[in-house]
Design a protein around this motif. Structure first.
Motif, short mmCIF file in Angstrom:
data_model
loop_
_atom_site.label_atom_id
_atom_site.label_comp_id
_atom_site.label_asym_id
_atom_site.label_seq_id
_atom_site.Cartn_x
_atom_site.Cartn_y
_atom_site.Cartn_z
N GLU A 187 8.69 -0.48 7.49
CA GLU A 187 8.99 -1.17 6.23
C GLU A 187 7.81 -0.96 5.30
N VAL A 188 8.11 -0.55 4.08
CA VAL A 188 7.06 -0.28 3.09
C VAL A 188 6.44 -1.60 2.64
N GLN A 189 5.12 -1.69 2.75
CA GLN A 189 4.38 -2.88 2.33
C GLN A 189 3.72 -2.67 0.97
N LYS A 190 3.36 -1.40 0.67
CA LYS A 190 2.69 -1.09 -0.59
C LYS A 190 2.88 0.38 -0.91
N VAL A 191 3.07 0.69 -2.18
CA VAL A 191 3.12 2.06 -2.68
C VAL A 191 1.98 2.20 -3.68
N MET B 162 7.35 11.57 -2.54
CA MET B 162 7.74 10.53 -1.58
C MET B 162 7.46 9.14 -2.15
N LEU B 163 6.41 9.02 -2.94
CA LEU B 163 6.01 7.72 -3.47
C LEU B 163 7.06 7.15 -4.42
N GLY B 164 7.85 8.01 -5.04
CA GLY B 164 8.90 7.57 -5.94
C GLY B 164 10.22 7.29 -5.25
N GLN B 165 10.31 7.62 -3.96
CA GLN B 165 11.56 7.45 -3.21
C GLN B 165 11.71 6.05 -2.65
N VAL B 166 10.61 5.29 -2.57
CA VAL B 166 10.65 3.97 -1.93
C VAL B 166 9.91 2.94 -2.76
N LYS B 167 10.19 1.67 -2.43
CA LYS B 167 9.48 0.55 -3.07
C LYS B 167 9.16 -0.48 -1.99
N VAL B 168 8.32 -1.43 -2.31
CA VAL B 168 7.93 -2.47 -1.37
C VAL B 168 9.18 -3.17 -0.84
N VAL C 93 2.24 10.84 6.14
CA VAL C 93 3.70 10.83 6.25
C VAL C 93 4.18 12.22 5.86
N SER C 94 4.79 12.92 6.83
CA SER C 94 5.26 14.28 6.56
C SER C 94 6.75 14.34 6.29
N LYS C 95 7.46 13.27 6.67
CA LYS C 95 8.90 13.19 6.42
C LYS C 95 9.23 11.73 6.18
#
Length: 97
Positions: A30-34, A67-73, A90-92
């Motif tokens: 689970e993404v905690q921070k971008v 990749m940073l634009g593909q997800v959010k917290v 993170v490679s994938k």
């Protein structure tokens, strides 16, 4: 020594197994921070089998800035982490929908 036909058959078998192996090698998190400024993702994750690590929260470099634009917290993800030049990367990345 293997002949050419044996090598081709072996490569074909490896290629057939690759998608199944790739799916099995992805970890859940689970993404905690971008952090687009540093190109990193902080991820709370389960065990990273390929790295021999237990579940925890870590900061990872993103192999690709996109990749940073593909997800959010708060997003649930499946990802592969590798050690690249001494940095956990993170490679994938696949958002879980």
């Amino acid at each position: 020594m293997q002949d050419h036909a044996q090598m081709q058959a072996q490569m074909h078998a490896q290629h057939q197994a690759a998608p199944e192996q790739a799916a099995a090698e992805l970890s859940s998190g689970e993404v905690q921070k971008v952090d687009k400024d540093t190109g990193t993702l902080t991820i709370q994750h389960g065990p990273l089998v390929n790295l021999g690590m237990p579940g925890m929260t870590m900061v990872f470099k993103a192999k690709d800035a996109a990749m940073l634009g593909q997800v959010k917290v708060g997003d649930k993800i499946r990802f592969r982490a590798e050690q690249v030049n001494g940095a956990f990367t993170v490679s994938k990345l696949e958002p879980v929908r």
